[in-house]
Design a protein around this motif. Sequence first.
Motif, mmCIF file in Angstrom:
data_model
loop_
_atom_site.group_PDB
_atom_site.id
_atom_site.type_symbol
_atom_site.label_atom_id
_atom_site.label_comp_id
_atom_site.label_asym_id
_atom_site.label_seq_id
_atom_site.Cartn_x
_atom_site.Cartn_y
_atom_site.Cartn_z
ATOM 1 N N THR A 14 50.218 42.363 46.369
ATOM 2 C CA THR A 14 49.394 41.094 47.180
ATOM 3 C C THR A 14 49.152 41.877 48.732
ATOM 4 O O THR A 14 48.091 41.668 49.310
ATOM 5 N N ALA A 15 50.275 42.531 49.048
ATOM 6 C CA ALA A 15 50.356 42.969 50.354
ATOM 7 C C ALA A 15 49.155 43.933 50.784
ATOM 8 O O ALA A 15 48.407 44.396 51.341
ATOM 9 N N ALA A 16 49.287 44.940 49.676
ATOM 10 C CA ALA A 16 48.355 45.957 49.594
ATOM 11 C C ALA A 16 46.906 45.499 49.419
ATOM 12 O O ALA A 16 46.005 46.245 50.190
ATOM 13 N N ALA A 17 46.836 44.601 48.284
ATOM 14 C CA ALA A 17 45.394 44.130 48.136
ATOM 15 C C ALA A 17 44.753 43.331 49.363
ATOM 16 O O ALA A 17 43.620 43.374 49.553
ATOM 17 N N GLY A 18 45.847 42.950 50.184
ATOM 18 C CA GLY A 18 45.069 42.161 51.340
ATOM 19 C C GLY A 18 44.591 43.359 52.470
ATOM 20 O O GLY A 18 43.674 42.647 53.486
ATOM 21 N N GLY A 19 44.732 44.525 51.950
ATOM 22 C CA GLY A 19 44.278 45.666 53.081
ATOM 23 C C GLY A 19 43.218 46.423 52.524
ATOM 24 O O GLY A 19 42.665 47.397 53.392
ATOM 25 N N ALA A 20 43.179 46.474 51.184
ATOM 26 C CA ALA A 20 42.385 47.496 50.527
ATOM 27 C C ALA A 20 42.206 47.232 49.183
ATOM 28 O O ALA A 20 42.946 46.473 48.374
ATOM 29 N N PRO A 21 40.931 47.719 48.434
ATOM 30 C CA PRO A 21 40.802 47.379 47.134
ATOM 31 C C PRO A 21 42.092 48.030 46.373
ATOM 32 O O PRO A 21 42.361 49.159 46.586
ATOM 33 N N THR A 22 42.469 47.255 45.370
ATOM 34 C CA THR A 22 43.780 47.594 44.666
ATOM 35 C C THR A 22 43.570 47.407 43.268
ATOM 36 O O THR A 22 43.120 46.321 42.547
ATOM 37 N N VAL A 23 44.180 48.271 42.640
ATOM 38 C CA VAL A 23 44.506 48.208 41.145
ATOM 39 C C VAL A 23 45.991 48.208 40.880
ATOM 40 O O VAL A 23 46.542 49.145 41.091
ATOM 41 N N PRO A 24 46.265 46.943 40.385
ATOM 42 C CA PRO A 24 47.769 46.750 40.160
ATOM 43 C C PRO A 24 48.213 47.366 38.823
ATOM 44 O O PRO A 24 47.498 47.754 38.013
ATOM 45 N N LEU A 25 49.417 47.907 38.923
ATOM 46 C CA LEU A 25 49.984 48.733 37.621
ATOM 47 C C LEU A 25 50.859 47.751 37.057
ATOM 48 O O LEU A 25 51.548 47.036 37.684
ATOM 49 N N PRO A 26 51.219 48.225 35.829
ATOM 50 C CA PRO A 26 52.345 47.282 34.959
ATOM 51 C C PRO A 26 53.587 47.235 35.886
ATOM 52 O O PRO A 26 53.976 48.086 36.319
ATOM 53 N N TRP A 70 43.515 35.424 43.799
ATOM 54 C CA TRP A 70 44.460 36.188 43.510
ATOM 55 C C TRP A 70 44.099 37.648 43.283
ATOM 56 O O TRP A 70 42.837 37.820 43.295
ATOM 57 N N VAL A 71 45.119 38.632 43.200
ATOM 58 C CA VAL A 71 44.564 40.074 42.962
ATOM 59 C C VAL A 71 44.178 39.982 41.591
ATOM 60 O O VAL A 71 44.663 39.261 40.774
ATOM 61 N N PRO A 72 42.990 40.768 41.531
ATOM 62 C CA PRO A 72 42.423 40.664 40.161
ATOM 63 C C PRO A 72 43.171 41.399 39.163
ATOM 64 O O PRO A 72 42.511 42.390 38.488
ATOM 65 N N TYR A 73 44.235 41.200 38.563
ATOM 66 C CA TYR A 73 44.976 41.618 37.568
ATOM 67 C C TYR A 73 44.200 41.810 36.289
ATOM 68 O O TYR A 73 44.230 42.604 35.289
ATOM 69 N N SER A 74 43.275 40.335 35.821
ATOM 70 C CA SER A 74 42.682 40.407 34.752
ATOM 71 C C SER A 74 41.676 41.278 34.549
ATOM 72 O O SER A 74 41.063 41.622 33.377
ATOM 73 N N PHE A 75 41.282 41.913 35.402
ATOM 74 C CA PHE A 75 39.959 42.960 35.312
ATOM 75 C C PHE A 75 40.147 44.159 35.669
ATOM 76 O O PHE A 75 39.238 44.865 36.054
ATOM 77 N N VAL A 76 41.290 44.701 35.518
ATOM 78 C CA VAL A 76 41.655 46.019 35.803
ATOM 79 C C VAL A 76 42.359 46.408 34.556
ATOM 80 O O VAL A 76 43.065 47.617 34.623
ATOM 81 N N GLY A 77 42.257 45.940 33.411
ATOM 82 C CA GLY A 77 43.024 46.353 31.855
ATOM 83 C C GLY A 77 42.812 47.796 31.704
ATOM 84 O O GLY A 77 43.658 48.210 30.775
ATOM 85 N N GLU A 78 41.618 48.352 31.933
ATOM 86 C CA GLU A 78 41.463 49.559 31.343
ATOM 87 C C GLU A 78 42.394 50.883 32.069
ATOM 88 O O GLU A 78 42.656 52.004 31.639
ATOM 89 N N VAL A 79 42.994 50.533 33.081
ATOM 90 C CA VAL A 79 43.842 51.300 33.893
ATOM 91 C C VAL A 79 45.028 51.249 33.673
ATOM 92 O O VAL A 79 45.807 49.977 33.724
ATOM 93 N N GLU A 80 45.979 52.138 33.362
ATOM 94 C CA GLU A 80 47.167 52.201 32.859
ATOM 95 C C GLU A 80 48.137 52.922 33.761
ATOM 96 O O GLU A 80 47.466 54.184 34.243
#
Length: 277
Positions: free
Chosen positions: A92-104, A266-276
């Motif tokens: 969340t902190a990272a996403a507050g300052g840049a486009p972010t792809v969360p990893l599992p 929220w951080v868009p966890y549901s929309f980055v599923g193609e990246v692992e």
Amino acid sequence: MTRTLHSGSRSGSGGRALYVFAVCRDLDPGIPGRSSGLPGGEPVRALPLGAHLSAVVQTVRADDFTDDVWQERLTDQEELERYARAHHAVVTAAAGGAPTVPLPMATLYHGDESARAALASQVARFDRALDRVAHHAEWGVKVFLSPSAGPGAASREETAATPPDRARPAAGSGLAYLNRRRNIQENRQRRHVEAGLRADAVDEAFRRVATEARRLRLRSAPSGDQGVQVLNATYLVAEARSAELHRLAESLREPGDVRVALSGPWVPYSFVGEVEG
């Protein structure tokens, strides 16, 4: 929660491992350090992956993430939630300052070089995901019908229509009973159809505001909750349209038997599923 192992397995050797939280574009290197990260780890930091991409990482004790330790953690709800909250706080902190792809959760490498090599090989996939979620947030929408209007109302009618005793019915009562059962069945079907139509109408309205949308599995209401869930969805919405989203949610909260619950951003966890990881 899943655990992703890379570059071979590790035994409890007392060594160090690199935990990767997310991949970001044009990340201010100072932002990761604002999060405390996981218990017992070194400071959270940025790991450059190229000209514009960085991973948000933390060096942790390898012993804390062996197969045995992690499987035990999965059975300890309190401990698992502690790690999940820490992971989410960093993302969340990272996403507050840049486009972010969360990893599992629990994506681990042996060190900086193995992480850099593995993540850099997926730059094209990260770029596609980052293009999709940049300047967007995820919003959840749930729609509930009051118990009197929901599909479950028919079962209460059926219970009320069933005689409390099993005494022999009077002449002609059999036909009346069958008629009541038929009416109950028709009411049940009508309520299911109406619930589906209302959910579809709300979903369609939010999709007109969203860039992408996903309908999720309906969840049973917890004990004491007043309402039957008929829509559980999540929407990827541009930051510039967040005010429009709120106005739409308010317009749908009219008095009646429908309740619309909006949550986010929220951080868009549901929309980055193609990246692992």
